[in-house]
Structure formats: structure tokens, C-alpha cells
Design an enzyme around this catalytic site. Structure first.
Site, PDB file in Angstrom:
ATOM      1  N   GLU A 172      -4.003  -9.388  -7.297  1.00  0.00           N
ATOM      2  CA  GLU A 172      -4.568  -8.843  -6.065  1.00  0.00           C
ATOM      3  C   GLU A 172      -6.013  -8.880  -5.955  1.00  0.00           C
ATOM      4  OE1 GLU A 172      -2.800  -5.025  -4.928  1.00  0.00           O
ATOM      5  OE2 GLU A 172      -0.978  -5.548  -5.733  1.00  0.00           O
TER       6      GLU A 172
ATOM      7  N   GLU B 187       2.074   0.387 -10.202  1.00  0.00           N
ATOM      8  CA  GLU B 187       1.152   1.395 -10.126  1.00  0.00           C
ATOM      9  C   GLU B 187       1.975   2.876 -10.882  1.00  0.00           C
ATOM     10  OE1 GLU B 187      -0.805   2.086  -6.371  1.00  0.00           O
ATOM     11  OE2 GLU B 187      -1.631   0.106  -6.401  1.00  0.00           O
TER      12      GLU B 187
HETATM   13  C1  XIL Z   1      -2.285  -2.358   0.886  1.00  0.00           C
HETATM   14  C2  XIL Z   1      -2.304  -3.199   2.107  1.00  0.00           C
HETATM   15  O1  XIL Z   1      -3.166  -4.211   1.798  1.00  0.00           O
HETATM   16  C3  XIL Z   1      -2.703  -2.480   3.205  1.00  0.00           C
HETATM   17  O2  XIL Z   1      -2.516  -3.239   4.515  1.00  0.00           O
HETATM   18  C4  XIL Z   1      -1.509  -1.289   3.321  1.00  0.00           C
HETATM   19  O3  XIL Z   1      -2.162  -0.510   4.615  1.00  0.00           O
HETATM   20  C5  XIL Z   1      -1.746  -0.446   2.113  1.00  0.00           C
HETATM   21  O4  XIL Z   1      -1.552  -1.612   0.888  1.00  0.00           O
HETATM   22  N1  XIL Z   1      -2.325  -2.261  -4.269  1.00  0.00           N
HETATM   23  C6  XIL Z   1      -1.169  -2.645  -3.856  1.00  0.00           C
HETATM   24  C7  XIL Z   1      -1.062  -2.948  -2.308  1.00  0.00           C
HETATM   25  O5  XIL Z   1      -0.367  -2.830  -4.932  1.00  0.00           O
HETATM   26  O6  XIL Z   1       0.122  -3.052  -2.063  1.00  0.00           O
HETATM   27  C8  XIL Z   1      -1.835  -2.395  -1.663  1.00  0.00           C
HETATM   28  O7  XIL Z   1      -1.994  -2.983  -0.528  1.00  0.00           O
HETATM   29  C9  XIL Z   1      -3.323  -2.468  -2.183  1.00  0.00           C
HETATM   30  C10 XIL Z   1      -3.596  -1.757  -3.488  1.00  0.00           C
END
Ligand code: XIL
Length: 360
Positions: A269, A153
């Protein structure tokens, strides 16, 4: 749900002909994916990893896993001079027994930094902090990680910079070259892992997503031109179910651009936010499945797509209930399995889109 009702829902989701067979008769998703030279899997939390039923499901269905939180700086680097691999190691041990590959997530991000970070990191030491962390963590797992999200990101067009880079602590303290440093350090520490740039909001045909795609592609082009070892693009794919259909022309152009740069693609994701959908569960599940099918069948036209991971695997454990709760207070249903670990229409949508994918 009654089996016949379920089938009707599947059919309404669009050409979903498969019946929800009992687990023993169903071909696991990892096998369906493997037949197309694809990896399929999910993000796993440490809590789920303790549950025997979750382990059995993951062992059956997933050929690739990623830790939802346990490799992030906050978990793995709890004090400036201390690393804690306990939870992440547990995932690797499980993956070994279930013969699944493991993605590393992540080595550099602006979120989930440890509590000590703000008072310790300065413009004088940030580059060295980043280098030392990556050398240590990627070194610890060297040879055992399928692919690392080296930088996560780093683009945020809304921050207003002409290069589109996010004004993250890394950028502000170490300058834009922190990205090059992260990749070159990771390559040295683990020459076998596929080094990935991972980001979100790259999928839809909106102005904002198009601007982000442009900035991400420019960043990747620059990295390649400087011989920085980036090998893959991770498309997070946090989709939002909407009542109007998605258009995919910008997304296709973007994947073609990544392919021209020689990059492998991972869907890292995947989930579908259902906040815009009505409360009715069957209706929601059908529309979420339709979104999976629409997205995956488009993404799978690209031969450099090698892995598909959902962010979590059962609805009750989704991060979306905390980060994007529904207004009506009902829990979101964004993932392929329900709370009873039963496959939902979204699961069959994944299966069907992979089966229908062009030969690769
Ligand atoms: C999220 C997790 O799912 C949560 O449990 C945590 O509190 C915050 O992070 N993008 C990403 C992930 O790259 O690491 C994130 O994961 C969701 C968005």
C-alpha cells in the site's frame, strides 16, 4: 512543468537521471519490474475502473492490481445471508484483459465491517461467521487471486496486551485463535493464493515501529511454529515524508527475520504522506520522490520482495486527503501520477530504484 525544470527536480531527488519521456517512448513500469522478476501495480477504486483513461494507464503500467475497497466485508457481504461480487468481479474482469494479477484485500479486518456486524456477531458465533465468510469469498475467487491479505492489521501494541494483538472485534469475540482460523480456512478455500499477513507502521526506525515489528515477527513465528499456512508478509508502507532522513537498520533486521521464516514480502500500500512538507509543488514532489527512492532501494535489497503496489495511482484519488488532510488545505501529492495521469518524480523514482535493484 517545463521539461528542463522537471529534469532538475529529478536530479535533485538524487541520481534520478531519466527524462520524463512521452508515454509511447517510455518503458512501462510493469516491464521494468518484470525484468527484475517483480510485479508492480496499484490499488484501484471502482470509480477509476469506470474511466477509460485510467483503464488504459493501468493496462500499460500495472502487472498487479488490488481493489481499494470492494473486497472488504462491508462491500462484499452487505447482509448476513448475501454476498455481492459485482464490483470486485469487475476488477477481475479488467485484470484478465490487461493480463494483470489480482491481490485480494482483505478477508479479516477490524474496520469496514458491515452495518449488520455489531448486532449479529457474538462470542458464540464469531468464529463460524469468520470461517463461513472466508470459505465463501476465497472460494468464489479460488484460483484467480495472486495473494490474499487474509488478516489485516491484527497487531496494535498500544492496546497493551503482552502478545501485541489488537483488541479488535475478532479478538474480543473469538479470541486470539481467530488468526489461525482465518489462515487455515483460506488455505482450504484457495490452495493457490499466497496467504499474506498485512500491516502498517513497520518501516521507520522509531521505538513505536520497532515494537510493532517485534510483535508482528512474534505473531508470524507463532503461526509458522503451529503450521498455520501463512506464506507472505505484506508491508503496507504508508510512509510519511520527513525533513530528517530515515534510518533503515530496524527495517532490514525485520525483513531478514521474515526471510528466515521463509516468508515472501509484498509492499502492498505504498504512498507518501506529505503533510510535513512545504506547499510548493515542485519541492514537495521532489521530496516525496526521494522518499520513494530511499525506501524502495532499501526494500529491494531483499530478494524475497516480489511485488510493489501503491495505494491508488493518481494524487486526486488518494485516501490521504480524507484521512490525513494537509493543514494548508492543499491536496496531498503522495502517488506516482498526477491528476492528468502524467508520471511524477515519484514514478521515476520507482522506475529507477527497480532498475538499480540487485539482480534477483
Ligand atoms: C482505505 C481506503 O483507501 C479508503 O477509501 C477507505 O475509506 C478506508 O480504507 N490500510 C488498509 C486499507 O489496509 O484497506 C485502507 O484503505 C488504508 C489503510
Amino acid at each position: 512543468m517545463h521539461r528542463r525544470d522537471f529534469t532538475t527536480h529529478l536530479l535533485r531527488a538524487g541520481a534520478l537521471a531519466a527524462l520524463p519521456l512521452p508515454a509511447a517512448e517510455r518503458q512501462p513500469l510493469r516491464d521494468v519490474a518484470n525484468a527484475r522478476h517483480l510485479l508492480a501495480g496499484a490499488a484501484v477504486s471502482y470509480r477509476e475502473l469506470q474511466r477509460e483513461d485510467c483503464r488504459a494507464l493501468l493496462a500499460r503500467e500495472a502487472s498487479i492490481l488490488v481493489s481499494e475497497n470492494d473486497m472488504k466485508w462491508q462491500s462484499i457481504h452487505p447482509a448476513p445471508d448475501r454476498y455481492d461480487y459485482t464490483r470486485a468481479d469487475a476488477l477481475l474482469a479488467f485484470a484478465k484483459t490487461s493480463n494483470a494479477k489480482v491481490r485480494g484485500h482483505n478477508l479479516c479486518w477490524h474496520q469496514q465491517l458491515p452495518r449488520w456486524f455489531p448486532s449479529t456477531a457474538t462470542s458464540g458465533n464469531a468464529g463460524e461467521l469468520l470461517r463461513a465468510h472466508i470459505a465463501e469469498v476465497a472460494g468464489h475467487y479460488a484460483g484467480r487471486i495472486h495473494s490474499w491479505d487474509v488478516v489485516n492489521e491484527a497487531v496494535f501494541v498500544e492496546d497493551g496486551r503482552s502478545d501485541g494483538l489488537r483488541k479488535s472485534p475478532w479478538l474480543e469475540l473469538a479470541g486470539p485463535s481467530y488468526i489461525d482460523l482465518a489462515f487455515t480456512t483460506a488455505a482450504k478455500a484457495d490452495p493457490q493464493a499466497i496467504l499474506t499477513y498485512n500491516d502498517y507502521d513497520l518501516e521507520q526506525d522509531t521505538e513505536a515501529h520497532e515494537a510493532k515489528r517485534r510483535a508482528v515477527l512474534a505473531l508470524l513465528k507463532g503461526l509458522r511454529a503451529r503450521n498455520v499456512p501463512v506464506q507472505a508478509l505484506g508491508i503496507q508502507s504508508h510512509l510519511v515524508a520527513s525533513t530528517s532522513p530515515y534510518q533503515w537498520s530496524g527495517f532490514h533486521r525485520f525483513l531478514d527475520g521474515a526471510e528466515k521464516l521463509g516468508l515472501t514480502i509484498f509492499i502492498t500500500e505504498l504512498d507518501v504522506d506529505d503533510t510535513a512538507l512545504p506547499a510548493d509543488i515542485a519541492d514537495r514532489d521532489r521530496q516525496v520522490a526521494a522518499c520513494y527512492q530511499d525506501f524502495l532501494s532499501n526494500a529491494l535489497k531483499h530478494h524475497n520482495l516480489q511485488a510493489i503496489l501503491t495505494w491508488g495511482f493518481t494524487d486526486p484519488d488518494t485516501w490521504l486527503n480524507h484521512f490525513h488532510p494537509r493543514k494548508d488545505g492543499t491536496p496531498q501529492r503522495p502517488l506516482p501520477f498526477d491528476g492528468q495521469l502524467q508520471p511524477k518524480p515519484a514514478y521515476f523514482a520507482m522506475e529507477q530504484s527497480i532498475e538499480a535493484a540487485p539482480r534477483r
